[in-house]
Design an enzyme around this catalytic site. Structure first.
Site, PDB file in Angstrom:
ATOM      1  N   TYR A 233      42.054  58.642  18.335  1.00  0.00           N
ATOM      2  CA  TYR A 233      42.064  59.986  18.939  1.00  0.00           C
ATOM      3  C   TYR A 233      42.717  59.899  20.308  1.00  0.00           C
ATOM      4  O   TYR A 233      42.483  58.955  21.058  1.00  0.00           O
ATOM      5  CB  TYR A 233      40.627  60.495  19.109  1.00  0.00           C
TER       6      TYR A 233
ATOM      7  N   GLU B 273      46.516  67.474  21.672  1.00  0.00           N
ATOM      8  CA  GLU B 273      45.540  66.597  21.034  1.00  0.00           C
ATOM      9  C   GLU B 273      46.126  66.044  19.744  1.00  0.00           C
ATOM     10  O   GLU B 273      46.736  66.783  18.981  1.00  0.00           O
ATOM     11  CB  GLU B 273      44.262  67.398  20.744  1.00  0.00           C
TER      12      GLU B 273
END
Lengths: 284, 377, 377, 284
Positions: free
Chosen positions: C106, C191
């Protein structure tokens, strides 16, 4: 106590495993400098010259570093300097030569906004004699004394320091400002420190042709410096060089030659030596 | 002679500067580069044929010619190519549309070494050397490097220059993009002189002077320009990593550190010696570095050679070994005078003395000895 | 409900985010966008067909399908297109090569409002909602906006994450470019989740979430996305320049200033009133602005309408005239309760009272009156 | 004397010929603010509301401006702010709404490095009651007194100031911080000023949902503020809004709601009013 660094100054070396970092960190330890850590990405956990190595500057912060010597290759200097600045290391010295001056300019103004002292790039570093050496000056040339030296040159500095030492005098602080078009500490910055330093009685400035920092220093001395100042200017025999563009030439208004610098110093009551070793004679 | 500056500055040819300008959206005249008269293209407008050489005053010296048809342009190209202008060979020409010039302005951005910040200079008195312009007619502005250029800087300058609104907005556009060039290409100088206002009111960069920091070339590998002011020997030295400058005298000089090397030349000159060269050995500690330096200096054919070393990183015994190796390998019969001081100086001088080479621990006796050996009375 | 924030944030579709990533050199899976099953192309690898909707949990809700030949892919496209997933219509699909996933990481960069600086977050526990990850497994780093991203930031983070060198250098490359996206595209968030390490060790952005500051759209005119969470009426209001949010109640609200409008809704709620909407009139002083606001609120069909104005730039008599004009023009028969305070409040209230509209000088009596009119006991 | 601006503060208005600049510079003059100049490129030499207009901020420097109000359109705010910062104007207030927050972030940190106070963007400005108003607050709502107000909202501020005035009390300083995700002055900055201001006895904070600045202010009050503080929070009836991305949500750790803010204030001994006008009651 040295004017910028002293016996308590804790130093880290960024790029300690490189050719320069490896050799000079050892010499610094021999000098007595408190080298508390080195950094080298990927080499964290090892050690060199008895100095623990970390991957990042951030990891060295618990050791409380007061100064860093950046000895990485030119393309990596910007990153290393920003790393030191971001970590808030109060004194940043860049040993590396061939740093693009646009990079140095950016590094310098980031230092200024954080109140960080920048020394170099492309200079031999800074020595508080008997206390702390950061950089590449030879250990053997110094003797503790009351003469402070600021210089734009490397070996020429050693030559002059050596002459002072041989004459029976000694040095308090020696600062190599670096030879690049843009460097951090200037003659005026050094003069301020030396004038305020109780251990300094006399001051030596080692200049060279190009730029007008010697002329500005002479003006500053006239107004603000009470201590005795003597100087040497390298390049007086240089034939009129290629100018690097009209804009620079006109701004500096014809100044920047050896004659202009010597004249400015003389007008400020600063005697200029003909030969490097004559500095010792002028100091007496 | 170099200052104690490791790198240097690279002057780009006009056509290279204009290619950069184009890439950054700065209007330049329509044009193309040729290396032979046969490359001239047919066209429907008057052209100017410009010699691509890195020296000012091309125009007055006959390096720029005008043509109103393809034959004239080819003839101009034939005339120019292969000639020398002010000592510089013409191998490349820029063929451009001839501008209809209404006004000539000046604009540049350079490093101001005193402020250590970029400096913008602009004038409505362009087209001549900026040094000859009345300083009152030059508007200047220091730029904060962290803030960079913003439009207000241009507004201040166009106000000072008294430009009319249509010109002011074009000028601000030039400035904005010129600053981008200055930053992105690591320039020491970007200069447009003249910045032409055509008779139809359009601003065009009629010339382009772009000077790049050679220390930045690792970011700009596309630039591959040989400095035409360097001699063959200087270029050879550059290729081997030495800072080397040829001079007119007869005393070959090898020293370490730019400042000490300059001080050595200064001391020789004060003793009426005439240096043949500037050679900075740098900060390495290797025998080969010394031998290669001797090889370069010997090619310059000096009468005598002076080596002046203050040993720190560079060890005196290494240098001494280098000198004796060079003497043997290059069969040097000329006098060599050496000064060795610093780390392992005693060992160094011993090595030399065994080989019959004069070695001193201090600089002044060495200077005196070499000047004497060179025959200066 | 909006905070007193003039602008807002724009969520880009995955495929748009990936187009931006590509432009900035961030590796994304090979793929293309389709709007009909016939646009599926023949291929020599397994693919994944992903619904382009602006809501999380697509996968679990059946919005992502896998296919190993063109017929399966077309079938998947036919199944997905035109359906609704978690309330969002699927009109666009992204067809991508199916990655061979070894690991899922992530990484994100967002505005940290407390520090007022960009924040990098990274974790080796990717592929799930970051909120569900043990905070100890998340490495964070605040960036100095004037310095920006530099490689040392990446070195710190990859060190904290314990990445092996081959992954670390790829990850730093992602971070560097992701920061460029964050800056250049005026993002509130970028993101990548998951950031996939394929079985051959290559890092690829398997998803892309890019949220843009709508106030920056004057710099980015290429983005033209309709917020799917907005109702038809909210989109109409947006087009007319009003900050408008629909709610569940029955009291239509028009006030000036986001803070005062929120305070009005709060006061109604504390009095057990149920607002039908949030409508901020803004700071103009025009009759039409008031009339148009009424038109919007009337379309929401409230039981009663409350207008709460504190007049500064907005004059109370202008608002009053707007209200009476709206009442007539839109034939409003529903109760209108008005609070007018500030500049020209007396004149304003007179205008209203002549038209039989209840007008107060203070907020609380107006709140009480409108709640009563709405039938709250 | 006002906490940031006062009767001697010389103010310029950048973008004075725009819709907002034109109207509000006149209102500021009526309030008594010393508006010494306006700027509007190309309009130099003219005047408006009795205020001389210049093309650039640099040209106004001989008038000694202490503060600037930036009222240009959003795409031009960055340039106008950098112009003011470069000129060293000590207080920069940005009225404009819809400024991209990346622009504001850059402006803010350039202000910080030069020691410049930034107020806004997208707030109503700053008023030292009876002395100086910079911004768009209505002139008629104030009465000189000892209550200082800092607010994230515009009209809601007027509502609350009006309630204070109607109650018979009055205000010392009113600061509109602005409603954007990134603004210059924060609650904590305002609290520092108000705590140190001898003319301020009581403090009102007007917050709203989103962000955690109210929570941080509450913590600060606990440690550093001796004066009485009361607060209002707008948005307590707001349904849980759309979160702007996961990263933001997790960083703020579930804070940012009205409940969280009210709880934080209560724990710091700060009473929170249910209705705007109740602020006046809590102050008594």
């Amino acid at each position: 106590m040295g004017a910028i660094v002293n016996k308590d100054t804790k130093v880290i070396v960024q790029g300690i495993t490189g050719h320069q970092g490896k050799f000079h960190s050892g010499e610094m330890v021999k000098f007595g400098t408190r080298v508390v850590a080195g950094t080298s990405p990927g080499k964290g956990g090892t050690e060199l010259n008895g100095i623990p190595i970390f991957n990042t500057v951030k990891e060295t912060l618990p050791l409380g570093p007061d100064a860093t010597m950046i000895a990485v290759a030119a393309p990596f200097v910007m990153d290393a300097a920003l790393e030191a600045i971001d970590a808030g290391i109060p004194t940043v010295y860049i040993l590396t030569e061939h740093v693009p001056f646009h990079d140095t300019m950016e590094i310098l103004y980031h230092c200024k906004r954080k109140g960080i002292t920048l020394i170099g790039p492309n200079g031999p570093g800074i020595t508080a004699v008997g206390e702390c050496k950061i950089g590449i000056m030879p250990n053997h040339i110094f003797r503790k004394g009351d003469v402070a030296v600021a210089s734009r040159s490397g070996t020429l500095t050693y030559e002059i320091v050596d002459a002072i030492t041989r004459s029976g005098m000694g040095e308090s602080n020696v600062i190599g400002l670096g030879g690049d078009p843009v460097v951090g500490m200037t003659f005026i910055d050094a003069l301020k420190l030396f004038e305020a330093d109780p251990n300094t009685k006399k001051i030596v400035l080692v200049g060279e042709i190009g730029g007008i920092n010697e002329e500005l220093a002479a003006e500053y001395i006239k107004e603000h410096v009470k201590k005795k100042v003597v100087a040497y200017i390298a390049g007086r025999s240089a034939p009129p060089g290629k100018r690097m563009g009209h804009a620079g030439a006109i701004v500096e208004g014809g100044r920047g030659t050896a004659e202009s610098k010597i004249k400015a110093f003389n007008e400020a009551g600063v005697k200029v030596a003909d030969y490097p070793a004559d500095i010792a004679i002028l100091l007496e | 002679m170099p200052q104690s500056r490791a790198g240097g500055f690279l002057n780009l040819y006009e056509y290279m500067g204009k290619q950069i300008f184009s890439k950054f959206g700065i209007p330049v005249p329509e044009g193309y580069v040729i290396h032979g008269p046969e490359e001239v293209r047919s066209m429907d407008k008057d052209v100017v044929v410009k010699s691509q050489i890195l020296i000012g005053g091309r125009g007055k010296a006959g390096g720029i010619k005008f043509a109103s048809n393809i034959d004239e342009a080819r003839a101009a190209a034939s005339t120019l190519l292969g000639t020398k202008i002010r000592g510089y060979s013409v191998n490349t020409l820029l063929v451009e549309e001839k501008l209809s010039i209404a006004k000539e302005y000046y604009v540049s951005i350079s490093l101001n070494r005193t402020e250590r910040k970029p400096l913008v200079m602009a004038s409505v008195a362009g087209g001549v050397e900026i040094e000859s312009v009345d300083p009152k007619k030059i508007a200047t502005r220091i730029i904060d490097p962290l803030t960079g250029y913003s439009d207000y800087v241009g507004r201040e300058l166009t106000g000072q220059l008294g430009l009319v609104p249509e010109e002011a907005s074009q000028f601000r556009n030039f400035l904005k993009r010129l600053y981008e060039v200055f930053e992105a290409e690591d320039c020491e100088l970007v200069e447009i002189n003249p910045l032409v206002v055509t008779s139809s009111g359009k601003m065009v960069a009629a010339d382009a002077k772009v000077v790049i920091d050679t220390d930045s070339l690792f970011k700009h590998t596309e630039y591959n320009v040989t400095d035409p002011e360097k001699t063959t020997l200087e270029l050879e030295a550059q290729g081997k990593g030495y800072s080397f400058v040829e001079m007119d005298g007869d005393i070959g000089v090898i020293a370490n550190g730019a400042g000490l090397t300059m001080a050595t030349l200064d001391a020789l000159t004060l003793h009426r010696g005439k240096p043949r060269n500037f050679l900075d050995l740098g900060g390495t500690d290797s025998v080969d570095t010394v031998v290669n330096a001797f090889e370069l200096v010997m090619k310059a054919n000096p009468k005598v050679i002076l080596v002046n070393i203050f040993g720190g990183v560079t060890k005196c015994d290494t240098v001494a070994t280098g000198i004796t190796t060079a003497k043997t390998r290059l069969s040097i019969g000329k006098p060599i005078v050496v000064r060795l001081s610093g780390v392992r100086e005693v060992e160094g001088r011993e090595i030399l003395q065994k080989d019959g080479i004069q070695a001193f621990s201090q600089m002044m006796p060495a200077i005196e000895a070499v000047v004497k050996a060179a025959g200066v009375n």
